[in-house]
Each structure stands twice: as structure tokens, then as C-alpha cells.
Scaffold this motif. Structure first.
Motif, PDB file in Angstrom:
ATOM      1  N   ARG A  56       0.723  -1.374  -0.028  1.00  0.00           N
ATOM      2  CA  ARG A  56       0.103  -0.418   0.010  1.00  0.00           C
ATOM      3  C   ARG A  56       0.813   1.080  -0.220  1.00  0.00           C
ATOM      4  NH1 ARG A  56      -2.637  -1.266   3.911  1.00  0.00           N
ATOM      5  NH2 ARG A  56      -4.916  -1.923   3.534  1.00  0.00           N
ATOM      6  N   ALA A  57       0.392   2.051  -0.743  1.00  0.00           N
ATOM      7  CA  ALA A  57       1.771   3.401  -1.912  1.00  0.00           C
ATOM      8  C   ALA A  57       0.325   4.359  -0.354  1.00  0.00           C
ATOM      9  CB  ALA A  57       1.740   4.427  -2.108  1.00  0.00           C
ATOM     10  N   PHE A  58       0.826   5.672   0.573  1.00  0.00           N
ATOM     11  CA  PHE A  58      -0.324   6.593   1.101  1.00  0.00           C
ATOM     12  C   PHE A  58       0.156   7.814  -0.004  1.00  0.00           C
ATOM     13  CE2 PHE A  58      -0.636   4.311   4.804  1.00  0.00           C
ATOM     14  CZ  PHE A  58      -2.044   4.291   5.455  1.00  0.00           C
ATOM     15  N   ASP A  90       3.244   0.987   2.580  1.00  0.00           N
ATOM     16  CA  ASP A  90       4.838   0.640   2.563  1.00  0.00           C
ATOM     17  C   ASP A  90       6.068   1.213   1.812  1.00  0.00           C
ATOM     18  OD1 ASP A  90       4.822  -2.503   2.317  1.00  0.00           O
ATOM     19  OD2 ASP A  90       2.843  -1.723   1.102  1.00  0.00           O
ATOM     20  N   CYS A  91       5.027   2.573   1.189  1.00  0.00           N
ATOM     21  CA  CYS A  91       5.699   4.044   0.380  1.00  0.00           C
ATOM     22  C   CYS A  91       5.012   4.970   0.759  1.00  0.00           C
ATOM     23  CB  CYS A  91       5.958   3.297  -0.581  1.00  0.00           C
ATOM     24  SG  CYS A  91       4.753   2.836  -1.542  1.00  0.00           S
ATOM     25  N   VAL A  92       5.687   5.642   0.009  1.00  0.00           N
ATOM     26  CA  VAL A  92       4.507   7.227  -0.527  1.00  0.00           C
ATOM     27  C   VAL A  92       4.925   8.483  -1.027  1.00  0.00           C
ATOM     28  CG1 VAL A  92       4.452   7.946   2.537  1.00  0.00           C
ATOM     29  CG2 VAL A  92       6.947   8.909   1.168  1.00  0.00           C
ATOM     30  N   LEU A 107       9.561   5.852   5.614  1.00  0.00           N
ATOM     31  CA  LEU A 107       8.817   4.954   4.135  1.00  0.00           C
ATOM     32  C   LEU A 107       9.984   5.224   3.656  1.00  0.00           C
ATOM     33  CD1 LEU A 107       5.358   4.845   4.913  1.00  0.00           C
ATOM     34  CD2 LEU A 107       7.206   2.853   5.239  1.00  0.00           C
ATOM     35  N   PRO A 108      10.000   4.439   2.692  1.00  0.00           N
ATOM     36  CA  PRO A 108      10.142   5.311   1.380  1.00  0.00           C
ATOM     37  C   PRO A 108       9.315   6.235   0.771  1.00  0.00           C
ATOM     38  CG  PRO A 108      10.740   2.674   1.298  1.00  0.00           C
ATOM     39  CD  PRO A 108       9.598   3.779   2.644  1.00  0.00           C
ATOM     40  N   SER A 151      -1.116   3.152  12.895  1.00  0.00           N
ATOM     41  CA  SER A 151       0.085   3.451  12.293  1.00  0.00           C
ATOM     42  C   SER A 151       0.510   4.403  10.925  1.00  0.00           C
ATOM     43  CB  SER A 151       1.290   2.739  12.964  1.00  0.00           C
ATOM     44  OG  SER A 151       2.875   2.947  12.616  1.00  0.00           O
ATOM     45  N   LEU A 152       1.257   4.533   9.718  1.00  0.00           N
ATOM     46  CA  LEU A 152       1.038   5.301   8.503  1.00  0.00           C
ATOM     47  C   LEU A 152       2.785   3.605   8.099  1.00  0.00           C
ATOM     48  CD1 LEU A 152       1.244   7.183   6.170  1.00  0.00           C
ATOM     49  CD2 LEU A 152       3.593   8.015   7.142  1.00  0.00           C
ATOM     50  N   THR A 153       3.199   3.673   9.651  1.00  0.00           N
ATOM     51  CA  THR A 153       4.415   2.762   8.699  1.00  0.00           C
ATOM     52  C   THR A 153       4.040   1.555   9.141  1.00  0.00           C
ATOM     53  OG1 THR A 153       5.450   3.533  10.866  1.00  0.00           O
ATOM     54  CG2 THR A 153       6.633   4.460   9.402  1.00  0.00           C
ATOM     55  N   GLU A 154       3.266   1.309   9.691  1.00  0.00           N
ATOM     56  CA  GLU A 154       2.164  -0.391   9.786  1.00  0.00           C
ATOM     57  C   GLU A 154       1.489  -0.374   8.840  1.00  0.00           C
ATOM     58  OE1 GLU A 154       1.094  -1.361  13.461  1.00  0.00           O
ATOM     59  OE2 GLU A 154       2.749  -0.539  14.995  1.00  0.00           O
TER      60      GLU A 154
END
Length: 311
Positions: free
Chosen positions: A2-4, A88-90, A228-229, A82-85
């Protein structure tokens, strides 16, 4: 995976963030912190206008960031996501790249607000009003858009600014060159060219004074390590090093936003779902780039609750 993802300029509107602020202390704290950092009542402009004040680049950029970060804070604090949980990337479109880095921990909220305020002011000041312009090319792929820009330049600046999706490319440069390009669209097999209601020609070499200003600002407020990358606009590639992110943020002011390529790169890396925080702009571009991609737009408390159930 998942990407935010985070929207860019043009996604601002009067009333943005109001529902969140009324429903959540976490959202209110974001808007208050941004107001304090900027020494202005930006949230009041977001809430009540006037529209021309919100549209000003120096206000629109931190406002769009604040709205997206308010959504994220509500997700994190009220929905315990949590964004990090969960991600996987932004990635972010233009100014959204700053929001993405803020979300991933590279910049504090206050520093992001100040950087974007300065970025907006510097971009506005780089070119006298009326000398530059931007146009959206509908039904244009990158090759057609580049050929059109080359034909219309005639010694002036006319370049591809945003490669948004397979059917929408934005060009930027001297107003006369952009107007020539609009007249030439049919000759290049492009459906339509529309002059955009922007106050400056973003993402082209005319923005060099703004790039210089941002180089100085980012040297004083450099990004920290991020969780996150980031898929960067300028390279459409994964970035994990703060120094590289800093360099690319400077290049981004005059460089092309390679959004279509960024989406394809994230898909190739295994991203299946794109969650857009604070806007509904990027989702349609992503789907036009890859029909198999899943997109979710999260703006309201209802959206946040629905996402929380899914994650």
C-alpha cells in the motif's frame, strides 16, 4: 502493498478540514500548529475564505498540506493506524512531496508549513505576473506533448511540467509560447489545450530563482531520516536517503513532475493499493495510468472510519 499519496496545488477549497476539526482534537491541533508556525490564521482562510486568499500560492500550499496531515493525524491518533505499519511507501504530487516527507517523519509539521509558505512565495515571485502560463493538454501522451512544446517554444521556454497520466500532460513556460501551443494542439493530434488558472509557470526553468531560494531554505532545514521510502517526482524512483530527498526537492521546483511514471514504478514494486489523504485528485490519475490499481480517497471522518475497518 500500500502507498499513501498526497495531493498537490489545485485541490484546495473553502471549507477544507472544517468537518475534521469539529470532530477531532487531533485535527484541530494540526491546524493550530500550522497557524502558530506561520504566524497567521490560515485555518480561518481555509474555513471561511475569501477564495482568492486561499488560492494564493503561498496560502494554498501549506493549507493543502495541513489538511492532508490532519487526516493522517486523525488516522493515527483516533483510529490507531500507524502509517509505517499500514503503508509501504509514500509519494506526493509537487507540493504533496513535502506532505509525504512530513508524514514519513523527514520534516516536522511546523517546518513543513514554513517551507511550503516560502516555496509558494518564491514561486510566485520568480516570474512577473502575466509573463508565464501553464496549460493542460487533454488526450496527449508524453511524446505528443513534448513535440508540441518543442514546436511552440520558438526560442522561449515551453516545456512539459506534469506528466500526470496517459491522457493528461501539463506544459509550462512563457505565456506567448503556451498560447502558441494551445493553437497548435490539433496539428499534433491532441484533443484540447486549456489554459490553467495559475499565477505562475510552475515546474519549468523560469522557476530557477525559486529553486535557489528553496536550496537555501532546505540547507537550513534539511530532512531527517524518514520511516518509509519516497517515490520522488523528479526521478519517479524510490528515495530513502535524506540528502538525496533534499537535492530532489530543489530540482523539483524547475523539473518535471513524473507522476505517471511514479505510479508505474510503485506498481512494478508491488504496490496494489493507493490511499490518497486529503484529496480526490490523484486517484483518477492513478486509475487512468493502471486500471488494475485500487485507489481510496480519505478526506472525511466517514472515510477514515471506513479505511480503519479495511486495514
Amino acid at each position: 502493498m500500500r502507498a499513501f499519496v498526497f495531493p498537490g496545488q489545485g485541490s484546495q477549497k473553502i471549507g477544507m478540514g472544517v468537518e475534521l476539526a469539529e470532530a477531532s482534537t487531533a485535527a484541530r491541533e494540526v491546524f493550530e500548529e500550522v497557524d502558530d508556525a506561520l504566524g497567521q490564521k490560515l485555518f480561518q482562510i481555509m474555513k471561511d475564505g475569501p477564495e482568492d486568499a486561499l488560492t494564493l500560492t503561498e496560502n494554498a500550499q501549506p493549507a493543502i498540506m495541513a489538511n492532508a496531515m490532519a487526516v493522517l493525524r486523525v488516522l493515527e491518533k483516533d483510529a490507531n493506524i500507524s502509517l509505517t505499519e499500514a503503508g509501504d511507501c509514500v509519494a506526493g504530487h509537487s507540493l504533496g512531496e513535502y506532505t509525504a516527507l512530513c508524514a514519513a517523519g523527514a520534516f516536522s509539521l511546523a517546518d513543513t508549513a514554513r517551507l511550503l509558505k516560502l516555496r509558494g512565495q518564491a514561486m510566485q515571485a520568480a516570474v512577473p505576473v502575466g509573463e508565464g502560463a501553464m496549460a493542460a493538454l487533454l488526450g496527449a501522451d508524453i511524446e505528443k506533448a513534448q513535440a508540441l512544446a518543442d514546436a511552440a517554444a520558438e526560442g522561449q521556454i515551453c516545456t512539459v511540467a506534469n506528466d500526470n497520466d496517459p491522457g493528461q500532460v501539463v506544459i509550462s513556460g512563457h505565456r506567448e509560447a503556451i498560447e502558441r501551443a494551445i493553437e497548435l494542439v490539433k496539428d499534433h493530434g491532441i484533443k484540447r489545450g486549456i489554459l490553467l488558472p495559475v499565477s505562475a509557470p510552475f515546474h519549468c526553468p523560469l522557476m530557477q530563482p525559486a529553486a535557489d531560494a528553496m536550496a537555501e531554505a532546505l540547507a537550513a532545514t534539511s530532512p531527517a531520516a524518514f520511516r518509509l521510502p519516497l517515490y520522488a517526482n523528479v526521478t519517479a524512483d524510490e528515495v530513502t536517503e535524506p540528502a538525496e530527498a533534499q537535492r530532489l526537492l530543489v530540482e523539483q521546483v524547475t523539473g518535471r513532475v513524473r507522476w505517471r511514471e511514479s505510479v508505474l514504478a510503485m506498481r512494478a514494486a508491488g504496490v496494489e493499493e493507493f490511499v490518497e489523504l486529503g484529496g480526490k485528485v490523484l486517484g483518477p490519475m492513478i486509475v487512468r495510468t493502471d486500471k488494475e490499481a485500487k485507489t481510496t480517497s480519505v478526506i472525511s471522518m466517514e472515510d477514515i472510519e471506513a479505511l480503519a475497518k479495511e486495514i
